[in-house]
Design a protein around this motif. Structure first.
Motif, short mmCIF file in Angstrom:
data_model
loop_
_atom_site.label_atom_id
_atom_site.label_comp_id
_atom_site.label_asym_id
_atom_site.label_seq_id
_atom_site.Cartn_x
_atom_site.Cartn_y
_atom_site.Cartn_z
N VAL A 109 0.83 -1.21 0.00
CA VAL A 109 0.00 0.00 0.00
C VAL A 109 0.86 1.25 0.00
O VAL A 109 0.65 2.18 -0.79
CB VAL A 109 -0.95 -0.01 1.21
N TRP A 110 1.86 1.32 0.93
CA TRP A 110 2.73 2.48 1.06
C TRP A 110 4.20 2.03 1.10
O TRP A 110 4.85 2.10 2.15
CB TRP A 110 2.40 3.27 2.32
N TYR A 386 -5.38 3.08 9.06
CA TYR A 386 -6.38 3.65 8.15
C TYR A 386 -6.09 5.12 7.92
O TYR A 386 -5.89 5.89 8.87
CB TYR A 386 -7.79 3.48 8.75
N THR A 390 -7.34 9.34 2.11
CA THR A 390 -7.45 8.52 0.90
C THR A 390 -8.41 7.34 1.06
O THR A 390 -8.81 6.74 0.06
CB THR A 390 -6.07 7.95 0.53
N ARG A 392 -7.56 4.55 2.36
CA ARG A 392 -6.80 3.32 2.21
C ARG A 392 -6.48 2.71 3.58
O ARG A 392 -6.27 3.42 4.57
CB ARG A 392 -5.51 3.57 1.44
N THR A 393 -6.44 1.39 3.61
CA THR A 393 -6.12 0.64 4.82
C THR A 393 -4.93 -0.25 4.53
O THR A 393 -4.87 -0.93 3.51
CB THR A 393 -7.31 -0.23 5.27
N ALA A 394 -3.95 -0.28 5.43
CA ALA A 394 -2.74 -1.08 5.25
C ALA A 394 -2.54 -1.99 6.45
O ALA A 394 -2.70 -1.56 7.60
CB ALA A 394 -1.52 -0.17 5.08
#
Length: 480
Positions: A109-110, A386, A390, A392-394
């Motif tokens: 994700v990141w 979270y 954005t 997005r969840t990682a």
């Protein structure tokens, strides 16, 4: 796991930890959230401090400030009755909801936010992450022994190199001194220290330029002013809030402490913001909603608009996280952009990390087999981050084959930007059969004790100690 269950578990474990003997050996396994009751942590062993410990096995239980010392703790006895008054005694406790979303690993994700760093300095002193200084710089303490911080270092994840920033000396003539939380300002880095193993109400403050150099002692305080909770720093002063509420300041050049007018009942979040809920003080109502933020620099007050039925709402200047029913929610402070977060029901940090990210436990339970036993995904992350900007969840942390694992957050006074874990550390369960008469007992008063043979199992932590996997949220762009 509902927030209320998590709170009860934390309080029970804290109570058990309070009377533990002095820790022996290395307990640097799951590290984080040192803000909670940090001054009492030196006297803990079986339930030692300095940690967010994720204990997973048939579900997830999140315990703040609790960490097994690896010496056979976590004993369970098959056939011996458990104390029903203990939140940890119920095997269904902490199971939480089955995750309703797919959580991809943080490295996918990141990827720019993930790095590995050594767990020890070249001289063998053990590193403890504090927070990010930039997208590629991590602030660390180096410890000569358990929680005995002796210097500050900066680790460059791009160059893979550490640089000593400053020594962290003890004041002359003060026995049993331990440096406490560290805070990063625009120009300076400050920390405070105390003697936690005695009953003195005493604390002192230190400062060093952010670029490094020789640390200088700012001054000391006693009595109620020494019950330091969080600290902040400006160009000319160190600020701190106390556990009962209220903010003080002391000039960096030295001088007498001054109470900041208008801060009754307020607690520092990070400079210049304060809020009206305590930072994890024992006895604090975790379900209580934050109602405002106050800017100590400008005098601005930001009201928090909590929805009906919300619990435990905690906010930075922009984003809030809380619970409603069995779900977590996120919103802006004014109540806009409110949404539910299915599958993320166990908050591991109440205030947003790095000012914006929510941090949640994940149970890993995917269902039950024909016998009713829970089925766990051994490859599921331990926790999730979270990003409300954005959406997005990682997934973060590594679950070992036993279903357990440890994960922690950096130790800055203000909400950190760092999450980290040891990929090679694992939990190992060892069981043996003993006579019930010699096995640990936890039956309630008056209940019949078991007889015959019982199986006694203990969980220890093995391996690891070479490097940490670190997620630095300062490296996550709002556009990612």
């Amino acid at each position: 796991m509902r927030d209320r269950d998590e709170t009860d578990l934390v309080r029970a474990l804290r109570g058990a930890a309070g009377g533990a003997p002095e820790p022996a050996g290395d307990m640097l396994t799951a590290i984080g959230d040192r803000r909670r009751r940090r001054s009492h942590r030196r006297a803990r062993s079986m339930l030692a401090a300095a940690a967010v410990l994720v204990v997973i096995g048939g579900g997830t239980a999140v315990a703040r400030d609790v960490l097994p010392s690896g010496g056979g703790e976590g004993v369970s006895v098959t056939g011996v009755a458990a104390d029903p008054s203990s939140p940890a005694a119920d095997p269904s406790e902490g199971t939480g909801k089955t995750p309703e979303m797919s959580v991809d690993p943080v490295a996918e994700v990141w990827p720019k936010a993930v790095s590995t760093i050594p767990a020890k300095a070249a001289d063998g002193w053990k590193y403890r992450p504090i927070t990010g200084l930039s997208a590629t710089e991590l602030l660390l303490t180096a410890e000569s022994s358990f929680e005995k911080a002796g210097r500050l270092e900066v680790y460059d994840t791009a160059a893979r190199k550490s640089t000593v920033l400053a020594e962290m000396p003890a004041p002359p003539g003060v026995k049993g001194y331990f440096a406490q939380d560290v805070e990063v300002g625009a120009d300076s880095i400050v920390w405070w220290g105390k003697t936690p193993n005695n009953r003195d109400e005493w604390a002192d403050f230190w400062v060093v330029p952010r670029t490094g150099g020789t640390a200088r002692r700012v001054g000391e305080v006693t009595g109620a002013r020494a019950r330091v909770e969080r600290i902040g720093v400006t160009a000319d002063s160190v600020f701190w809030s106390v556990r009962a509420g209220g903010v003080y300041r002391m000039p960096l050049a030295g001088g007498s402490p001054e109470y900041v007018a208008g801060t009754d009942g307020l607690h520092l979040l990070y400079w210049p913001w304060a809020f009206d809920v305590a930072n994890g003080r024992e006895g604090e109502d975790w379900d209580r909603n934050q109602t405002k933020l106050f800017n100590l620099e400008t005098g601005q007050t930001v009201a928090v608009n909590a929805p009906d039925g919300a619990r435990g709402l905690r906010c930075g200047p922009v984003w809030c996280f809380g619970a409603s029913g069995d779900e977590s929610i996120v919103q802006r402070t004014d109540g806009s952009d409110r949404r539910a977060l299915p599958g993320l029901s166990g908050r591991m940090e109440y205030t947003p990390l790095a000012g914006r990210f929510g941090f949640f436990s994940l149970s890993g339970v995917t269902g039950r087999d024909a016998a009713g036993e829970e089925i766990e995904d051994a490859h599921a992350p331990l926790a999730a981050v979270y990003d409300p900007i954005t959406g997005r969840t990682a997934g973060v942390g590594k679950r070992d084959p036993s279903g357990g694992g440890g994960i922690g957050t950096g130790t800055s006074s203000s909400p950190t930007s760092i999450i980290y874990w040891d990929e090679d550390r694992r939990q190992v369960e060892e069981c043996k059969v003993e006579d019930a008469s010699s096995a640990p007992r936890s039956a309630p008063s008056g209940a019949p004790l078991p007889t015959g043979k019982v199986t006694v199992c203990s969980t220890t932590e093995k391996g690891g100690g070479k490097e940490f996997t670190v997620v630095n949220l300062l490296a996550v762009s709002p556009t990612e």
